[in-house]
Design a protein around this motif. Sequence first.
Motif, mmCIF file in Angstrom:
data_model
loop_
_atom_site.group_PDB
_atom_site.id
_atom_site.type_symbol
_atom_site.label_atom_id
_atom_site.label_comp_id
_atom_site.label_asym_id
_atom_site.label_seq_id
_atom_site.Cartn_x
_atom_site.Cartn_y
_atom_site.Cartn_z
ATOM 1 N N THR A 139 26.927 -36.820 51.635
ATOM 2 C CA THR A 139 27.306 -38.319 51.660
ATOM 3 C C THR A 139 25.972 -39.049 52.405
ATOM 4 N N ARG A 140 25.391 -38.217 53.011
ATOM 5 C CA ARG A 140 24.057 -39.098 53.665
ATOM 6 C C ARG A 140 22.806 -39.477 52.736
ATOM 7 N N PRO A 141 22.582 -38.699 51.691
ATOM 8 C CA PRO A 141 21.472 -39.058 50.859
ATOM 9 C C PRO A 141 21.432 -40.361 50.760
ATOM 10 N N THR A 142 19.890 -40.864 50.438
ATOM 11 C CA THR A 142 19.616 -42.316 50.386
ATOM 12 C C THR A 142 19.044 -42.756 49.010
ATOM 13 N N TRP A 143 18.512 -41.661 48.381
ATOM 14 C CA TRP A 143 17.804 -42.258 47.171
ATOM 15 C C TRP A 143 18.879 -42.779 46.068
ATOM 16 N N MET A 144 19.906 -42.339 46.096
ATOM 17 C CA MET A 144 21.082 -42.350 45.040
ATOM 18 C C MET A 144 22.403 -42.592 46.008
ATOM 19 N N PRO A 145 23.479 -43.346 44.843
ATOM 20 C CA PRO A 145 24.669 -43.218 45.600
ATOM 21 C C PRO A 145 25.297 -41.710 45.625
ATOM 22 N N SER A 146 25.815 -41.372 46.769
ATOM 23 C CA SER A 146 26.215 -39.773 46.882
ATOM 24 C C SER A 146 27.779 -40.052 47.388
ATOM 25 N N ILE A 147 28.581 -39.292 46.965
ATOM 26 C CA ILE A 147 29.868 -39.097 47.117
ATOM 27 C C ILE A 147 30.523 -37.701 47.433
ATOM 28 N N LEU A 148 31.571 -37.650 47.909
ATOM 29 C CA LEU A 148 32.093 -36.337 47.990
ATOM 30 C C LEU A 148 33.668 -36.574 47.841
ATOM 31 N N CYS A 149 34.096 -35.370 46.912
ATOM 32 C CA CYS A 149 35.610 -35.604 46.665
ATOM 33 C C CYS A 149 36.407 -34.379 46.841
ATOM 34 N N GLU A 150 37.631 -34.947 47.437
ATOM 35 C CA GLU A 150 38.679 -33.812 47.865
ATOM 36 C C GLU A 150 39.772 -34.065 47.049
ATOM 37 N N GLY A 151 39.730 -33.468 45.699
ATOM 38 C CA GLY A 151 40.883 -33.686 44.859
ATOM 39 C C GLY A 151 42.130 -33.384 44.986
ATOM 40 N N ALA A 152 42.426 -32.299 45.651
ATOM 41 C CA ALA A 152 43.599 -31.660 45.999
ATOM 42 C C ALA A 152 43.218 -30.846 47.318
ATOM 43 N N PHE A 153 44.525 -30.264 47.914
ATOM 44 C CA PHE A 153 44.569 -29.421 49.082
ATOM 45 C C PHE A 153 44.885 -27.969 48.572
ATOM 46 N N ALA A 170 37.952 -33.101 36.860
ATOM 47 C CA ALA A 170 36.825 -33.203 36.145
ATOM 48 C C ALA A 170 36.573 -34.826 35.305
ATOM 49 N N ARG A 171 37.786 -34.694 34.714
ATOM 50 C CA ARG A 171 37.856 -36.014 33.922
ATOM 51 C C ARG A 171 38.030 -37.091 34.703
ATOM 52 N N GLY A 172 38.738 -37.216 35.906
ATOM 53 C CA GLY A 172 38.781 -38.228 36.913
ATOM 54 C C GLY A 172 37.531 -38.711 37.410
ATOM 55 N N ILE A 173 36.582 -37.646 37.782
ATOM 56 C CA ILE A 173 35.209 -37.860 38.353
ATOM 57 C C ILE A 173 34.557 -38.597 37.323
ATOM 58 N N ALA A 174 34.653 -38.021 36.124
ATOM 59 C CA ALA A 174 33.645 -38.656 35.120
ATOM 60 C C ALA A 174 34.107 -40.013 34.734
ATOM 61 N N GLY A 225 39.760 -43.068 39.310
ATOM 62 C CA GLY A 225 39.827 -42.216 38.210
ATOM 63 C C GLY A 225 40.533 -40.932 38.536
ATOM 64 N N LEU A 226 40.140 -40.322 39.865
ATOM 65 C CA LEU A 226 41.168 -38.987 40.121
ATOM 66 C C LEU A 226 42.480 -39.306 40.455
ATOM 67 N N VAL A 227 42.680 -40.430 41.086
ATOM 68 C CA VAL A 227 44.438 -40.763 41.443
ATOM 69 C C VAL A 227 45.287 -40.726 40.009
ATOM 70 N N ALA A 228 44.372 -41.480 38.954
ATOM 71 C CA ALA A 228 44.967 -41.599 37.699
ATOM 72 C C ALA A 228 45.083 -40.280 36.732
ATOM 73 N N GLN A 229 44.260 -39.236 37.286
ATOM 74 C CA GLN A 229 44.360 -38.081 36.326
ATOM 75 C C GLN A 229 45.109 -37.084 36.977
ATOM 76 N N LEU A 230 44.892 -36.971 38.444
ATOM 77 C CA LEU A 230 45.595 -35.880 39.104
ATOM 78 C C LEU A 230 46.834 -36.263 39.613
ATOM 79 N N ARG A 231 47.311 -37.507 39.638
ATOM 80 C CA ARG A 231 48.580 -38.097 39.911
ATOM 81 C C ARG A 231 49.135 -37.332 41.134
#
Length: 542
Positions: free
Chosen positions: A490-504, A524-528, A470-476
């Motif tokens: 990213t360590r939490p276990t009770w739910m899927p957990s991720i970290l995004c680095e959309g740009a520099f 935001a749209r790429g994540i959603a 989603g991010l690559v499609a939106q941010l290009r």
Amino acid sequence: MAATLVLAACGAPLTPLATAPSPAPALSPEALAAGARSSPALPAVPLVTGPLVARVVYPTANALIQSRDSNFIFGSVGNGTATLTINGVPVHVWPNGAYLAFLPVPAADAPQYDFVVATGSDTVRLSHPVRLLPAARVDTIPAEPVVADSIATAAPLPPPPRLTVADPSPVYVALGSAPDSTVADTDRVIIGRPVPRGTYKWFFLPGTVVRQISRDSDFVRVRLDSALDVWVAAEDVVALDSGVTPPRRVVGNARVAPGSDYTDLVLPIGTRPPYAVEQSGSTVILTLYGTRATTDIIGYRANDSVVRTVEWMQEASDRARYTVHLRERPFGYLVFWDDGNLVLRLRRRPAVNAGRPLQGLTIAVDPGHPPIGATGPTGLWEPQATLWVGERLAAMLRSRGATVVMTRTTMEPVALGDRPTIARRANAHLLVSIHLNALPDGVNPFRVQGTGTYFFRAQAEPLARAVQRGLVAQLRLPDLGVYYDNLALTRPTWMPSILCEGAFLMMPDQEAGMRTPQFQEAYARGIADGIEEYFRALPNDR
């Protein structure tokens, strides 16, 4: 992004797990120094025609540069029509006055960057001092004497005398707190590491008793069982009376008990064991150190939609392994202590509405930082930019039917460890942390920049891949791929957990883009979109 400028907010690797970035086109040294290329998808950088300055954001004055060859330098000159040279090399200036250059490290006899900024007849000069690493040490090994046509026959040295040291009485300690003082289902865990100051690997319940092997001022080496020693912070160790006997851990008959949205594997064991949890396909493996198993019966309270079967194996005389076979891939889990029982709580997947996948779900949104955070060439601070994106993402998710929990809504600092706890206590079905990236010294930013997504638990890998798409499609921006990384968010276990680095944020054009509503919206749209794709596919992901 931390001030030390490591790749990803908490130190990600340079090698992606999956998709590699496309090779950058070959550039001349002048073009590399100038940084005169920009993504066509980014908003146009606005023109600024203010008074000339020579502002350096990184490296700061008198900073120690951690590179011996070349390094980046960035900041702003206040006017997009100005010319700029640094140590005599022409450097490209973006329309908003920002610059980023990758230049040779200054000479040891002149450890400084000399700026000349000019427009028309107006000129500003600056000498920006830095510190350099000491000269690399070259150790020479003296050549062994050559004995022509012969073999050295010197008598070997006698072996050193053997020293016999009486084994001292074992010392036992508790991790985090005394064994009888912890609250069930606490969010506090004690970190175990394979080496002192090494990466986090084990997460123990407070009150776990282990044998102390050795210690220094900062770390204690403790024994989990006869085959494994690990290191914990000295501040997390509570001394016990010298007469304490070794904990006796024996697992008896177990039971599998379904709840409203989870199933518990309940193991009666007497005292808290050191443990580890691993995921593999549709199985969850619970390893208990310093433990014997005598489980004859495992009771299944009812037909269960989460757990199919449980098996156990005594791997060693003091290590037991319980393998839980699930009916589908894991979604989340917790481990906690409850009145003499170790409980592995396995979370049931949420019901998903195929036409409206986020309807009724709770999603935790974490705008990364503060405290700390990266700063762009014109002074945009990462926590401000991530809050802008987080607010837009929250609005999008709510419009798609989700309940959103924000870890912060202001610029006030929120402790790193509190953010996963906020998500867990809200019973969130997913946690996404929003960040902006930078690089460590010595890495050419014109060859390594783009969009990346990070995960640690296997349960989060499908989510990371969907959000990256989603991010690559939106941010290009260049696709840096998906990374396995051991980060707090990213360590939490009770739910899927991720970290995004959309740009520099250190890239002038990407920093300028982050100031615009359209680029914030795209992030935001790429994540959603990625989150929605993930949940739409979840019912068929077995």
